[in-house]
Design a protein around this motif. Structure first.
Motif, short mmCIF file in Angstrom:
data_model
loop_
_atom_site.label_atom_id
_atom_site.label_comp_id
_atom_site.label_asym_id
_atom_site.label_seq_id
_atom_site.Cartn_x
_atom_site.Cartn_y
_atom_site.Cartn_z
N PRO A 177 -0.40 -28.33 76.50
CA PRO A 177 -0.19 -28.27 77.94
C PRO A 177 0.60 -27.02 78.32
O PRO A 177 1.17 -26.34 77.46
CB PRO A 177 0.66 -29.49 78.22
N LEU B 160 3.79 -26.23 81.10
CA LEU B 160 4.79 -27.03 81.80
C LEU B 160 4.52 -26.95 83.31
O LEU B 160 4.45 -25.85 83.85
CB LEU B 160 6.18 -26.47 81.51
N PRO B 161 4.36 -28.10 83.98
CA PRO B 161 4.25 -28.02 85.44
C PRO B 161 5.56 -27.44 85.99
O PRO B 161 6.63 -27.97 85.74
CB PRO B 161 4.09 -29.50 85.86
N LEU C 82 10.13 -31.70 75.38
CA LEU C 82 9.57 -31.96 76.71
C LEU C 82 8.05 -31.86 76.69
O LEU C 82 7.35 -32.67 77.31
CB LEU C 82 10.15 -30.90 77.67
N GLU D 26 6.72 -34.98 75.16
CA GLU D 26 6.77 -36.11 76.10
C GLU D 26 5.68 -36.00 77.16
O GLU D 26 5.17 -37.00 77.65
CB GLU D 26 8.15 -36.17 76.79
N LEU D 27 5.37 -34.78 77.50
CA LEU D 27 4.40 -34.50 78.56
C LEU D 27 2.98 -34.89 78.14
O LEU D 27 2.09 -35.04 78.99
CB LEU D 27 4.46 -33.00 78.85
N THR D 28 2.74 -35.01 76.85
CA THR D 28 1.36 -35.19 76.36
C THR D 28 1.16 -36.36 75.42
O THR D 28 0.02 -36.75 75.19
CB THR D 28 0.93 -33.94 75.55
N ASP E 248 14.16 -32.79 86.59
CA ASP E 248 13.68 -33.34 85.33
C ASP E 248 12.73 -32.40 84.60
O ASP E 248 12.38 -32.64 83.46
CB ASP E 248 12.97 -34.67 85.54
N HIS E 249 12.29 -31.34 85.27
CA HIS E 249 11.43 -30.36 84.60
C HIS E 249 10.26 -31.01 83.89
O HIS E 249 10.02 -30.76 82.72
CB HIS E 249 12.24 -29.59 83.54
N CYS F 267 6.32 -36.29 84.43
CA CYS F 267 4.91 -35.94 84.47
C CYS F 267 4.27 -36.35 83.17
O CYS F 267 4.93 -36.49 82.15
CB CYS F 267 4.70 -34.44 84.60
N PHE F 268 2.96 -36.51 83.21
CA PHE F 268 2.20 -36.72 81.99
C PHE F 268 0.86 -36.02 82.13
O PHE F 268 0.20 -36.16 83.16
CB PHE F 268 2.00 -38.21 81.72
N ARG F 269 0.50 -35.24 81.12
CA ARG F 269 -0.75 -34.49 81.19
C ARG F 269 -1.77 -35.05 80.20
O ARG F 269 -1.49 -35.12 79.00
CB ARG F 269 -0.52 -33.01 80.88
#
Lengths: 307, 307
Positions: free
Chosen positions: A226, A228-229, A299, A302-304, B217-218, B222-224
């Protein structure tokens, strides 16, 4: 293990919705080596002019980057001026003054020749090929290119691709290089040109790693990392080169370049690309710590990750 | 637990680089319910004309979808004609004949009223709101919308958003709805309008879930989820509705809608969207098995997970 990188060290004047900076230190080799320096030793081959002084030198020194391969020539350094006022994903170029870069003849210091990793940043493919040929003993070679070389210097570029282990380019470039709008088919076509792996950068949507993918595998030979948004992209300049630095720097730091190491390298690429965008030029990379990098890696996980 | 979905059941004539199909069964509620039916019981509220016959009915029956809420009206069913010849990511609409849909007044069968999950597919927000108000006891309400309602029916749409738990829209729509080009800021703005969660679909780049995200929270909120890199997109029609069906169907199948369940739901959404694109219209969803879905879920995990 040490990486040698050949590419541009430049001054950039940049305007984005967040503001404007005049003549900040830039260039693909600069972003790449700063990002990679958090993972392994980096040695730079480039050319700069008389305007490259102690202040710029200090940026490399602070990250213990070997600059003995940066040649000082009479004249001015490569200068680029661009803006991202309408579209943060694509720079509008206002000026490209090659200056000393026009006559760049990469010279590889003897001390660099035991490097096991070589990164050919986006320069004339004729020069990329020459450097690659002069370092036959490297373990892994990665490289970048751009639309200009793909369109008008295709023959020379194809010679470079034959000698690459990993090519890192963006969506538009892979489609242009392959002449196919479908990303998977385009990736297959590019892999058939030589590189054993292809990293396609999707900007704010992350990046995809393709390696020797069999169409029947339906993506098992792909890996998607990903981005990062981000609430604010201050300056996207150098994000791709920083991605490459994080990606290749991490790979070079590993005893073996296993598939698992490639996947983690994709994450570190995204991590370094995201930091690069947070401030103008190399400002954020200069102030970065390894702790921040590791936190952001978590991070990204955690995001993916499902669990 | 059972989902009630209100939306269009239609006939579509579709042209893509892979070919052309005339008057195949389509409509957002059709794709949604077929996709969701692999996870939970689905009940449809829609209106069709006299051209909706035994053949179409059989498609719903085969997946045990409750069609008692599909009203039969005098006239023809909603008809859409579109092509994707230049761009697989965006349909060019050639005809939209609302037909019996023009006078659609959703009627909720008494037998549907114990549904704990409600999906408001992309229809007039006035009707979405009415259905939502008539089902005050649902546990979770999700919905979709489109550029037309965002631009020209904003007041009615804002009323719908207040009553939504989850909004599922695409990149362009979230930016348009928020009036902000930055995805994270746009998502924050949309969440402030009512929905507790927002799913932004990025087409071939996957989708992002935002939920109550704090800018500080940067991205931790979110979740991708990825999309499957596909060698051939035969027909993207209904991919977004199939995503919604997989996403919401999976959520409804779970005893609790925990953050972990939301993340898995994002993957199932991507899985169902990817299948929908493999054949024209609903052809692939009709022939799908739960085993294929589970296998592809594993593929999505391999595509994104480090270990």
């Amino acid at each position: 293990m040490a990486i040698t990188v050949v590419g541009s060290v430049a001054f950039d004047s940049i305007e984005t919705p967040a503001g404007r900076r005049e003549r900040c230190l830039g260039g693909a080799a600069t972003y790449f080596s700063l990002a990679a320096s958090f993972f392994t030793d980096v040695r730079v081959i480039a050319v700069v002019g008389e305007d490259f002084g102690a202040q710029e030198e200090a940026v490399f020194d602070a990250r213990k980057i070997d600059t003995r391969g940066i040649e000082r020539a009479a004249g001015k350094s490569f200068f680029w001026e661009g803006s991202y006022l309408d579209n943060l994903n694509e720079a509008k170029t206002h000026a490209t003054d090659l200056n000393v870069f026009a006559a760049f003849e990469p010279k590889i210091p003897g001390l660099y020749r035991d490097s096991k990793f070589l990164f050919l940043a986006n320069i004339d493919p004729v020069l990329q090929r020459r450097v690659r040929d002069e370092m036959p003993d490297v373990k892994l070679v990665a490289g970048d290119t751009m639309n200009y070389w793909i369109k008008d210097h295709r023959a020379a570029l194809l010679e470079v691709l034959k000698g690459l282990d990993i090519l890192l380019i963006n969506d538009t470039e892979v489609r242009m290089l392959a002449g196919d709008d479908n990303l998977v088919k385009a990736a297959q076509a590019v892999l058939a040109l030589g590189p054993k792996a292809l990293v396609v950068k999707h900007g704010e949507y992350g990046a995809t790693l393709f390696h020797g993918a069999d169409p029947k595998d339906h993506g098992t030979k792909c890996f998607r990392a990903p981005a990062l948004p981000m609430e604010e992209v201050v300056d996207p300049t150098g994000a791709g080169d920083s991605f490459a630095g994080g990606f290749f720097g991490y790979l070079a730091s590993q005893p073996e370049q296993t598939p698992a190491a490639f996947r983690r390298a994709m994450f570190y690429g995204g991590v370094m690309g995201s930091f690069a965008c947070e401030r103008f030029g190399t400002e954020r990379l200069q102030k970065l710590t390894r702790k921040e990098i590791d936190e952001r890696f978590i991070l990204f996980r955690e995001l993916t990750h499902l669990d």
